[in-house]
Design a protein around this motif. Structure first.
Motif, PDB file in Angstrom:
ATOM      1  N   GLY A  67     -95.127  -7.084  24.347  1.00  0.00           N
ATOM      2  CA  GLY A  67     -96.116  -7.967  23.729  1.00  0.00           C
ATOM      3  C   GLY A  67     -95.876  -9.424  24.068  1.00  0.00           C
ATOM      4  N   ILE A  68     -94.604  -9.853  24.017  1.00  0.00           N
ATOM      5  CA  ILE A  68     -94.273 -11.240  24.342  1.00  0.00           C
ATOM      6  C   ILE A  68     -94.610 -11.548  25.795  1.00  0.00           C
ATOM      7  CG2 ILE A  68     -92.359 -12.879  24.595  1.00  0.00           C
ATOM      8  CD1 ILE A  68     -91.005 -11.426  22.228  1.00  0.00           C
ATOM      9  N   LEU A  69     -94.240 -10.638  26.686  1.00  0.00           N
ATOM     10  CA  LEU A  69     -94.482 -10.876  28.111  1.00  0.00           C
ATOM     11  C   LEU A  69     -95.969 -10.881  28.452  1.00  0.00           C
ATOM     12  CD1 LEU A  69     -91.612  -8.669  29.598  1.00  0.00           C
ATOM     13  CD2 LEU A  69     -91.718 -11.156  29.529  1.00  0.00           C
ATOM     14  N   VAL A  70     -96.726  -9.947  27.855  1.00  0.00           N
ATOM     15  CA  VAL A  70     -98.164  -9.886  28.134  1.00  0.00           C
ATOM     16  C   VAL A  70     -98.880 -11.114  27.576  1.00  0.00           C
ATOM     17  CG1 VAL A  70    -100.296  -8.634  27.622  1.00  0.00           C
ATOM     18  CG2 VAL A  70     -98.249  -7.382  28.305  1.00  0.00           C
ATOM     19  N   GLU A  71     -98.461 -11.538  26.382  1.00  0.00           N
ATOM     20  CA  GLU A  71     -99.140 -12.667  25.737  1.00  0.00           C
ATOM     21  C   GLU A  71     -98.903 -13.978  26.476  1.00  0.00           C
ATOM     22  OE1 GLU A  71     -99.972 -14.348  21.321  1.00  0.00           O
ATOM     23  OE2 GLU A  71    -100.041 -12.281  21.969  1.00  0.00           O
ATOM     24  N   TYR A  72     -97.673 -14.195  26.934  1.00  0.00           N
ATOM     25  CA  TYR A  72     -97.350 -15.480  27.543  1.00  0.00           C
ATOM     26  C   TYR A  72     -97.392 -15.451  29.075  1.00  0.00           C
ATOM     27  CZ  TYR A  72     -95.981 -17.034  22.918  1.00  0.00           C
ATOM     28  OH  TYR A  72     -95.990 -17.384  21.585  1.00  0.00           O
ATOM     29  N   TYR A  73     -97.372 -14.255  29.658  1.00  0.00           N
ATOM     30  CA  TYR A  73     -97.406 -14.156  31.117  1.00  0.00           C
ATOM     31  C   TYR A  73     -98.511 -13.180  31.523  1.00  0.00           C
ATOM     32  CZ  TYR A  73     -92.976 -16.584  30.628  1.00  0.00           C
ATOM     33  OH  TYR A  73     -92.013 -17.483  30.285  1.00  0.00           O
ATOM     34  N   SER A  74     -98.156 -11.943  31.845  1.00  0.00           N
ATOM     35  CA  SER A  74     -99.136 -10.937  32.231  1.00  0.00           C
ATOM     36  C   SER A  74     -98.467  -9.576  32.154  1.00  0.00           C
ATOM     37  CB  SER A  74     -99.640 -11.177  33.660  1.00  0.00           C
ATOM     38  OG  SER A  74     -98.580 -10.986  34.594  1.00  0.00           O
ATOM     39  N   TRP A  75     -99.250  -8.522  32.318  1.00  0.00           N
ATOM     40  CA  TRP A  75     -98.658  -7.187  32.240  1.00  0.00           C
ATOM     41  C   TRP A  75     -97.653  -6.953  33.372  1.00  0.00           C
ATOM     42  CZ3 TRP A  75     -98.884  -3.864  36.295  1.00  0.00           C
ATOM     43  CH2 TRP A  75     -99.905  -4.047  37.244  1.00  0.00           C
ATOM     44  N   GLU A  76     -97.823  -7.625  34.507  1.00  0.00           N
ATOM     45  CA  GLU A  76     -96.879  -7.451  35.614  1.00  0.00           C
ATOM     46  C   GLU A  76     -95.458  -7.864  35.219  1.00  0.00           C
ATOM     47  OE1 GLU A  76    -100.884  -8.395  37.663  1.00  0.00           O
ATOM     48  OE2 GLU A  76     -99.798  -8.987  35.858  1.00  0.00           O
ATOM     49  N   ALA A  77     -95.374  -8.827  34.284  1.00  0.00           N
ATOM     50  CA  ALA A  77     -94.060  -9.347  33.889  1.00  0.00           C
ATOM     51  C   ALA A  77     -93.197  -8.302  33.202  1.00  0.00           C
ATOM     52  CB  ALA A  77     -94.236 -10.557  32.976  1.00  0.00           C
ATOM     53  N   VAL A  78     -93.803  -7.254  32.623  1.00  0.00           N
ATOM     54  CA  VAL A  78     -92.997  -6.241  31.936  1.00  0.00           C
ATOM     55  C   VAL A  78     -92.097  -5.498  32.920  1.00  0.00           C
ATOM     56  CG1 VAL A  78     -94.765  -5.961  30.151  1.00  0.00           C
ATOM     57  CG2 VAL A  78     -94.706  -4.371  32.078  1.00  0.00           C
ATOM     58  N   PHE A  79     -92.447  -5.525  34.197  1.00  0.00           N
ATOM     59  CA  PHE A  79     -91.597  -4.927  35.232  1.00  0.00           C
ATOM     60  C   PHE A  79     -90.697  -5.962  35.897  1.00  0.00           C
ATOM     61  CE2 PHE A  79     -95.404  -2.185  35.116  1.00  0.00           C
ATOM     62  CZ  PHE A  79     -94.800  -0.989  34.780  1.00  0.00           C
ATOM     63  N   LEU A  80     -91.253  -7.098  36.219  1.00  0.00           N
ATOM     64  CA  LEU A  80     -90.499  -8.114  36.947  1.00  0.00           C
ATOM     65  C   LEU A  80     -89.323  -8.654  36.145  1.00  0.00           C
ATOM     66  CD1 LEU A  80     -93.495 -10.064  38.572  1.00  0.00           C
ATOM     67  CD2 LEU A  80     -92.066  -8.276  39.604  1.00  0.00           C
ATOM     68  N   ILE A  81     -89.405  -8.578  34.820  1.00  0.00           N
ATOM     69  CA  ILE A  81     -88.322  -9.078  33.976  1.00  0.00           C
ATOM     70  C   ILE A  81     -87.025  -8.297  34.181  1.00  0.00           C
ATOM     71  CG2 ILE A  81     -88.797  -7.584  31.987  1.00  0.00           C
ATOM     72  CD1 ILE A  81     -87.838 -11.314  31.861  1.00  0.00           C
ATOM     73  N   ASN A  82     -87.132  -7.050  34.684  1.00  0.00           N
ATOM     74  CA  ASN A  82     -85.933  -6.229  34.912  1.00  0.00           C
ATOM     75  C   ASN A  82     -85.044  -6.794  36.012  1.00  0.00           C
ATOM     76  OD1 ASN A  82     -86.769  -4.295  33.039  1.00  0.00           O
ATOM     77  ND2 ASN A  82     -87.835  -3.087  34.575  1.00  0.00           N
TER      78      ASN A  82
END
Length: 510
Positions: A164-179
């Motif tokens: 939720g934090i990543l999608v809200e402030y960045y985008s859905w792609e960030a949920v993978f790139l954060i790894n």
């Protein structure tokens, strides 16, 4: 004969908790990835134009392929060394995370999730094996496994919040790139901080047998997933199920009748291990199914932002993770069998109560029942993990870890598939729009709320609102029925344990 590489006992006296910290850092992205997409699904669906069926495969590909690979990778770790497999797994997981974050079509994301599963299948079982070999003292090992289970449960539980934090402030792609940054730090830590441990170079590992197991699991699970779907031939599903079952039967028959078996069949025939795997599978299935559908209701129906939807789930997340430390104490006080029956009934009742509540806001009753549900399910998972790892011989810790992880991943994949199917079937029957609007949209498929929203976006404002209102009402009603189904499953499992009358399968060596 086992070969000792390095000096695990010496390492354990000096750096055992540091080793635990390193492997937990490697584990965190794998556990989070099982649920982090739940919050990102609405954004991802609209961004990629994914259908309801594609969304299910984006979610399910990861746990289902992992389930097929976990056992071969656990055995491979026992053969060549858990440290090597862990480094390979972390590297593959980082690369797959990059591919997933750059995906521009649903198919690319599905394939990336399959590669993530390959990396994850290397990481999950060897982390358990390293714990077992690093902590020879049973009491310390129990505490270490408790921390592992707490982190694993917490990772899966807070995945939606992080998403939720990543999608809200960045985008859905960030949920993978954060790894990627975390895993790039973890690789050198594993290289310099984790011992090679105990391995057996002579242990058989046959590639074709590993492929046979993988294909058998995927085909059999595909049949289970597709049998209730709309426009899916029952004959095709039945044939696929039979074919998958025969492949799995062939695999286990080969393992039983050969001198070069990859796995010790005695582990699979151990009633204590099988019972504990069931207690991993069922609660995990209802946990991820519940989170997956709740995330959609909060965002699609109640218009929560991604981050607020994640925050809504925090009581459930933290209570499930905090259950671990208390589990061993309660088992010692009242016994494993009584504890499991009690918490199964408590979690069942929690689902029934939640089905009567409105999720439009985090009221005191909703908060309370989320805490009770998370705590009771987390306690079951912790007890089951300890049971499996305490039962298996130390030189087969990787294989035992694989079996525990298989139960988790099958629960994750089949939980989403099963509850998604139930929700879809109820949603179809509850979705009701005017005849004029129905004639305008024709025979377009609307098996899920995401399908409806994609179709509605092409209509004028008034008709779009009618479609959305009908979808929200249908989804909310369908979700309540799914909660009742989840509660019923847990209640039936508790009754089955009571009437089985067998205490041998529920005796723990903790």
């Amino acid at each position: 004969m086992n070969k000792l590489i390095g000096s695990p006992k010496k390492k354990a006296k000096i750096n055992e908790w540091l080793i635990l910290a390193i492997i937990i850092l490697a584990l965190i992205p794998v556990t989070i990835d099982a649920t982090i997409l739940h919050i990102a699904i609405p954004s991802l669906t609209l961004s990629l134009g994914a259908t309801g069926n594609e969304v299910i495969w984006i979610i399910d590909t990861y746990p289902l392929i992992m389930a097929g690979l976990l056992l071969p990778m656990g055995v491979l770790g026992d053969k060549i060394g858990h440290k090597k497999i862990l480094i390979f797994g972390v590297s593959i997981f980082a690369l797959a995370s990059l591919f997933a974050g750059l995906s521009t079509q649903p198919l690319y994301l599905i394939l990336s999730r399959a590669l993530l599963a390959l990396g994850g299948s290397m990481i999950m079982p060897v982390t358990l094996a390293i714990i077992r070999q690093t902590f020879p003292d049973q009491e310390k090992c129990g505490r270490a496994l408790g921390i592992w289970a707490a982190v694993g449960t917490m990772g899966a539980a807070i995945g939606p919040l992080i998403g939720g934090i990543l999608v809200e402030y960045y985008s859905w792609e960030a949920v993978f790139l954060i790894n990627i940054p975390l895993l790039l730090i973890v690789i050198p830590l594993i290289w310099f901080g984790v011992p090679n441990g105990i391995s057996d170079p002579k242990k058989p590992w046959i590639f074709k047998d590993a492929c046979l197991l993988l294909i058998g699991v995927i085909v059999f699970v595909y049949a289970l997933k597709s049998i209730f779907k709309e426009n899916q031939s029952l004959y095709v599903s039945a044939i696929a199920g039979l074919f998958g079952f025969l492949l799995l039967r062939w695999f286990f028959k080969k393992q039983k009748n050969t001198d070069t078996a990859m796995i010790d069949i005695s582990l699979l025939q151990n009633k204590q291990i099988l019972f504990a795997m069931l207690l991993c599978f069922v609660p995990m299935a209802v946990i991820v199914g519940f989170e997956f559908l709740l995330a959609q209701e909060l965002q699609f129906v109640h218009k929560f932002s991604p981050i607020n939807a994640g925050l809504f789930m925090i009581p459930f997340a933290f209570s499930s993770a905090l259950a671990g430390p208390l589990t061993g104490y309660l088992i010692g006080k009242i016994g494993f069998r009584k504890l499991i029956i009690t918490v199964l009934f408590i979690s069942s009742f929690s689902f029934f109560m939640l089905s009567t509540l409105n999720f439009s806001s985090l009221t005191i009753p909703v908060f309370g029942w989320l805490v009770v549900l998370g705590f009771s399910l987390g306690m079951i998972l912790m007890a089951a993990t300890n049971s499996i790892m305490a039962t298996a011989p130390i030189d087969k810790a990787g294989t035992a870890g694989s079996m525990e992880s298989i139960a988790y991943e099958l629960g994750t994949g089949l939980g989403i598939a099963f509850f998604g199917i139930v929700l879809s079937q109820v949603f179809i029957r509850k979705f009701s729009i005017s005849k004029d609007l129905l004639s305008e949209i024709g025979n377009k498929s609307y098996n899920s709320i995401s399908d409806v929203l994609i179709i509605a976006n092409n209509l004028d404002a008034a008709k779009q609102q009618e479609m959305k209102n009908a979808a929200m009402i249908a989804f909310q009603g369908a979700h309540n029925i799914v909660l009742i189904v989840a509660g019923s499953i847990l209640g039936i499992l508790a009754l089955a344990i009571i009437f089985s009358g067998s205490k041998k399968t529920t005796k723990l060596n903790l």
